[in-house]
Design an enzyme around this catalytic site. Structure first.
Site, PDB file in Angstrom:
ATOM      1  N   SER A 224     -24.000   1.579 -10.743  1.00  0.00           N
ATOM      2  CA  SER A 224     -24.919   2.652 -11.092  1.00  0.00           C
ATOM      3  C   SER A 224     -25.835   3.081  -9.959  1.00  0.00           C
ATOM      4  CB  SER A 224     -25.736   2.255 -12.316  1.00  0.00           C
ATOM      5  OG  SER A 224     -26.313   0.984 -12.157  1.00  0.00           O
TER       6      SER A 224
ATOM      7  N   HIS B 299     -20.750   4.469 -16.487  1.00  0.00           N
ATOM      8  CA  HIS B 299     -20.704   5.665 -15.636  1.00  0.00           C
ATOM      9  C   HIS B 299     -19.288   6.196 -15.445  1.00  0.00           C
ATOM     10  CE1 HIS B 299     -24.943   5.302 -14.558  1.00  0.00           C
ATOM     11  NE2 HIS B 299     -24.715   3.995 -14.583  1.00  0.00           N
TER      12      HIS B 299
ATOM     13  N   LYS C 145     -24.608   8.749 -21.443  1.00  0.00           N
ATOM     14  CA  LYS C 145     -24.434   9.300 -20.101  1.00  0.00           C
ATOM     15  C   LYS C 145     -23.520  10.521 -20.197  1.00  0.00           C
ATOM     16  CE  LYS C 145     -26.387   5.323 -18.123  1.00  0.00           C
ATOM     17  NZ  LYS C 145     -26.294   3.875 -18.039  1.00  0.00           N
TER      18      LYS C 145
HETATM   19  C1  LIG Z   1     -27.082   2.762 -18.493  1.00  0.00           C
HETATM   20  C2  LIG Z   1     -26.301   1.528 -18.348  1.00  0.00           C
HETATM   21  C3  LIG Z   1     -26.285   0.566 -19.353  1.00  0.00           C
HETATM   22  C4  LIG Z   1     -27.197   0.630 -20.538  1.00  0.00           C
HETATM   23  O1  LIG Z   1     -26.790   1.612 -21.441  1.00  0.00           O
HETATM   24  P1  LIG Z   1     -27.876   2.228 -22.417  1.00  0.00           P
HETATM   25  O2  LIG Z   1     -27.077   2.856 -23.495  1.00  0.00           O
HETATM   26  O3  LIG Z   1     -28.656   3.208 -21.611  1.00  0.00           O
HETATM   27  O4  LIG Z   1     -28.716   1.084 -22.912  1.00  0.00           O
HETATM   28  C5  LIG Z   1     -25.450  -0.521 -19.216  1.00  0.00           C
HETATM   29  N1  LIG Z   1     -24.672  -0.654 -18.116  1.00  0.00           N
HETATM   30  C6  LIG Z   1     -24.679   0.250 -17.116  1.00  0.00           C
HETATM   31  C7  LIG Z   1     -23.787   0.036 -15.936  1.00  0.00           C
HETATM   32  C8  LIG Z   1     -25.500   1.359 -17.199  1.00  0.00           C
HETATM   33  O5  LIG Z   1     -25.528   2.226 -16.199  1.00  0.00           O
END
Ligand SMILES: *Cc1c(COP(=O)(O)O)cnc(C)c1O
Length: 393
Positions: free
Chosen positions: A175, A203, A235
């Site tokens: 990320s 992602h 996302k």
């Molecule tokens: C954003 C993210 C999460 C957490 O997801 P949420 O639904 O925002 O709690 C977990 N793992 C990765 C790699 C992320 O980028």
């Protein structure tokens, strides 16, 4: 006891204290933020769906049909027909027998890892895994072994030290760096050691692979290769929540054993309706992924022409390494003064000395907006604020 004032002072002195901006209007590249018109390059709304009217309409329809709250956990009477339909659609989307919804990705990781391994078992993790995977390993009580980022030899060494049931945990796309995990080699390493590979594709879902089926799909890998897949809905899919996909036994087991599933209120059914609509758009509107690829090429080409070094990445996450936290902040502030929001990512989100500007692109960006970012970046980095930063890279 609890001298929070002093702790805060120390943080402020180190430039690490965070603050929040207030946003008006739907997600999109142009938003009113703190009362100003801002062009932003920081959301994870990769397909430009978070502000899509058809999804908002599905949310409205869902809330009229199911109300605003689900009222209880999935195992009591919070599991609606809409939740179930979304689980089936997600499973079919990623080509696995079953999927299970969680309220957030953080909870999906905590609940799944802690249900699968415990004392006497092991988790082997990439050092740059998302905080939720790292915390999941800690919470599980399993032996924790970390390997050097994206380094399969290092992963193999750690796997050889593992004991009990072993999970090899990795982000699909990292990320804060934007690079992709070496999944085919990790699959091999896990297989040789009898470990299970679990991929957090927060992602990658919607962005990579044919039809946006994710980072594993990009390599033609599936259920046999990585038995546990986690994906998020907040996302690229533009809503909120997460899912874990796998075989029948995995999902049935998690329903009874994942504490973050058992002991929490089900996400609103309306959100499931909205996400079904989002999934349809994400699958069918291939132009969004094509647009994203064009913007990535435009940004990287433009940056190279200006002599700016982006970190190696072919994903919508395109960071510029600055190094020093205060310097990264100064560049971000200078961009902000020009009406552009690119966040400075600092420790503890990234390692000490690895502060960076994290640019993310969305299919909702116009090519001209990318050009404006490049021109402004070049001007800022050439100014006194930026030249120190440029020396540091
Ligand atoms: C954003 C993210 C999460 C957490 O997801 P949420 O639904 O925002 O709690 C977990 N793992 C990765 C790699 C992320 O980028």
């Amino acid at each position: 006891m609890f001298d929070l004032h002093q702790r805060l002072e120390a943080r402020r002195a180190a430039g690490l204290q965070r603050f929040r901006r207030q946003v008006e209007g739907p997600a999109g590249p142009l938003q009113r933020i703190d009362g100003r018109e801002i062009l932003s390059f920081c959301s994870n709304d990769y397909l430009g769906l978070a502000g899509h009217p058809a999804i908002a309409e599905a949310l409205r329809r869902g809330s009229l049909a199911y109300g605003t709250g689900s009222g209880s956990a999935h195992l009591i009477n919070g599991h609606s027909r809409a939740h179930h339909a979304l689980e089936e659609a997600l499973a079919e989307f990623v080509g696995r027998p079953r999927a299970l919804l969680f309220s957030t990705g953080y909870m999906a990781n905590l609940g799944t890892v802690a249900a699968l391994v415990g004392r006497g078992d092991s988790v082997v993790e990439d050092r740059l895994n998302h905080a939720s995977l790292i915390d999941a390993g800690t919470l599980s009580g399993a032996k924790r072994l970390r390997y050097a980022h994206a380094d399969v030899d290092s992963a193999r060494r750690q796997l050889s030290r593992a004991e009990g049931d072993t999970l090899l945990l990795t982000d699909g796309v990292f990320s804060m760096d934007g690079d992709v995990a070496p999944l085919p080699a990790l699959v091999e390493a896990a297989r040789e050691c009898g470990a299970w590979l679990m991929v957090d594709d927060a992602h990658g879902i919607g962005v990579h692979g044919s039809g946006g089926r994710g980072t594993l799909a990009r390599y033609g890998l599936g259920q046999q290769d990585a038995p546990v897949l986690m994906g998020t809905l907040g996302k690229a899919l533009g809503t909120a929540g997460a899912f874990v996909a796998g075989d029948e036994d995995l999902i049935e087991y998690l329903i009874g054993a994942a504490r973050t599933y058992l002991f929490t209120t089900a996400m609103p059914a309306a959100l499931a309706e909205a996400t079904l609509q989002a999934l349809t758009l994400a699958r069918e509107e291939e132009w969004r992924r094509e647009r994203l690829s064009e913007l990535i090429v435009r940004l990287r080409g433009g940056a190279a022409a200006l002599g700016l070094t982006l970190m190696p990445s072919d994903t919508p996450i395109q960071p510029i390494l600055i190094g020093d936290s205060a310097q990264a902040l100064a560049v971000a502030d200078a961009l902000w003064a020009q009406g552009i929001l690119v966040p400075a990512i600092r420790p503890p989100t990234v390692a000490e000395g690895q502060a960076r500007l994290r640019i993310t692109l969305s299919a909702a960006h116009e090519p001209e907006q990318v050009d404006r970012l490049l021109e402004t970046l070049a001007a800022v980095l050439a100014s006194p604020v930026g030249s120190v930063a440029a020396d540091a890279t």
